[in-house]
Design an enzyme around this catalytic site. Structure first.
Site, PDB file in Angstrom:
ATOM      1  N   ARG A 101       0.886  -1.177   0.000  1.00  0.00           N
ATOM      2  CA  ARG A 101       0.000   0.000   0.000  1.00  0.00           C
ATOM      3  C   ARG A 101       0.913   1.212   0.000  1.00  0.00           C
ATOM      4  NH1 ARG A 101      -5.404   1.086   1.922  1.00  0.00           N
ATOM      5  NH2 ARG A 101      -5.635   3.133   2.875  1.00  0.00           N
ATOM      6  N   HIS A 128      -6.900   1.248  -7.167  1.00  0.00           N
ATOM      7  CA  HIS A 128      -7.189   0.457  -5.963  1.00  0.00           C
ATOM      8  C   HIS A 128      -7.835  -0.868  -6.405  1.00  0.00           C
ATOM      9  CE1 HIS A 128      -7.677  -0.505  -1.902  1.00  0.00           C
ATOM     10  NE2 HIS A 128      -8.456   0.454  -1.471  1.00  0.00           N
ATOM     11  N   GLN A 131      -9.773  -3.402  -3.945  1.00  0.00           N
ATOM     12  CA  GLN A 131     -11.089  -2.936  -3.535  1.00  0.00           C
ATOM     13  C   GLN A 131     -12.126  -3.252  -4.602  1.00  0.00           C
ATOM     14  OE1 GLN A 131     -12.188  -1.279  -0.527  1.00  0.00           O
ATOM     15  NE2 GLN A 131     -14.075  -1.987  -1.501  1.00  0.00           N
ATOM     16  N   ASP A 224     -17.064   7.454  -2.499  1.00  0.00           N
ATOM     17  CA  ASP A 224     -15.824   7.376  -1.727  1.00  0.00           C
ATOM     18  C   ASP A 224     -15.710   8.675  -0.944  1.00  0.00           C
ATOM     19  OD1 ASP A 224     -13.325   6.567  -0.811  1.00  0.00           O
ATOM     20  OD2 ASP A 224     -12.262   7.272  -2.593  1.00  0.00           O
ATOM     21  N   CYS A 264     -16.276   2.303  -0.151  1.00  0.00           N
ATOM     22  CA  CYS A 264     -15.099   1.533   0.254  1.00  0.00           C
ATOM     23  C   CYS A 264     -14.641   1.852   1.674  1.00  0.00           C
ATOM     24  CB  CYS A 264     -13.961   1.742  -0.748  1.00  0.00           C
ATOM     25  SG  CYS A 264     -13.248   3.397  -0.755  1.00  0.00           S
ATOM     26  N   ARG A 292     -13.375  -7.862   1.056  1.00  0.00           N
ATOM     27  CA  ARG A 292     -11.969  -7.587   0.802  1.00  0.00           C
ATOM     28  C   ARG A 292     -11.145  -8.836   1.114  1.00  0.00           C
ATOM     29  NH1 ARG A 292      -9.817  -2.345   0.918  1.00  0.00           N
ATOM     30  NH2 ARG A 292      -7.823  -3.419   0.729  1.00  0.00           N
TER      31      ARG A 292
END
Length: 323
Positions: A101, A128, A131, A224, A264, A292
């Protein structure tokens, strides 16, 4: 050849569908796969804070019989100037996979270029993809399929989630709409990338600043946080531009009656989405958050399997019988 998952379309449509089916199987049988039996370690590096990414990868790797080696990259030699290439060369002799990450996409691209084990993008500034696997898994569970569905994303069209929605959903054969202010539109190269995939898949891409029109007939509404890490400067102006793109009951009423709502997380109720919608019956956020783990287990298992050298078939050295 070592396979990596750095951008959503690193998987072909057929491969993405295979990973989603595997995720469903793993969710039904969470302890039935021994991908990292030994236990073999998986390096999980964090340049940025995390809740869901850390929890889901750590739990998922353990369920795959592996050891999650959680590394604060800023506290490692990588954070003190050791090159990404040298870090990759050290890690890939110790672990079965690398999860990172980090910031700019170029960082994880460089890690993968020097790694002999699979590298997984757990979030970059540009994409991402893990996700989106979780989101597609959630949509598949809700509707039974993903192909032909329409997803509308509301909010910052220039961020990593919008980019991954464009690329991953097009790959899945979904129609994608991005509803965002003119000041926060997706990067042209990302749109072009998604449009090429969409054309091959027979679906459509729509970029619009008309919030209400984008909701009409949608199967999924997604959003988001409006102010992500590193975007605190100029937040007031961003919030003012994004105000018309909040998902509320009015916007939700324009979508299909059984439309699902995704986020998310972390969520800020009253900003990008109202509490009434986020905590309402059409919200799938908690399934999405759990998924996830299952989606990431599936991509790790798939990459390790796809990267394994082919097994040599046993040859029969005996003399064939003569007629």
């Amino acid at each position: 050849m070592t396979r990596h998952f750095l951008v959503d379309d690193d998987l072909t449509p057929a491969e993405q569908a295979e990973v989603l089916e595997l995720a469903l199987a793993m969710k039904a049988d969470p302890y039935g796969y021994d991908t990292f039996a030994g236990p073999q370690s998986v390096a999980v590096l964090f340049d940025k804070p995390s809740t869901r990414t850390r929890v889901s990868f750590e739990a998922g790797i353990a369920e795959l019989k592996g050891h999650p080696m959680i590394i604060d990259a800023k506290a490692s030699q990588l954070g003190r100037g050791e090159s990404i290439a040298d870090t990759a060369r050290v890690l890939d002799r110790q672990v079965g996979a690398i999860v990172w990450r980090t910031g700019d996409q170029s960082r994880i691209d460089e890690m993968a270029a020097h790694s002999t084990v699979p590298v997984v993008n757990a979030l970059t500034d540009q994409f991402h993809p893990c996700q989106l696997l979780a989101d597609l898994l959630t949509i598949k569970e809700r509707f039974g399929d993903v192909a032909g569905r329409t997803l509308t994303y509301y909010g910052d069209g220039a961020n990593n989630m919008a980019a991954s929605y464009l690329v991953a959903c097009a790959t899945a054969g979904m129609h994608v709409r991005i509803a965002a202010p003119a000041s926060l539109q997706p990067a042209p190269d990302v749109v072009a990338r998604a449009e090429k995939i969409a054309e091959e898949q027979g679906v459509t891409i729509l970029i619009t600043d008309h919030a209400e029109a984008a909701a009409i007939g949608a199967d999924v509404l997604a959003t988001d946080t409006w102010v992500s890490m590193g975007q605190e400067e100029g937040a007031e102006e961003r919030l003012a531009d994004l105000e018309p793109f909040r998902i509320d009951s009015r916007i939700l009423s324009l979508a299909k009656r059984d439309a699902a709502v995704l986020h998310c997380l972390p969520a800020y109720r009253g900003k990008e989405v109202t509490a009434e919608v986020l905590d309402g019956p059409q919200s799938m956020i908690w399934d999405e958050a759990e998924n996830r783990r299952h989606a990431q287990k599936a991509i790790l298992h798939w990459l390790v399997t796809a990267s394994a050298p082919p097994q040599e078939s046993e040859t029969d050295d005996s003399t064939p019988d003569e007629d």
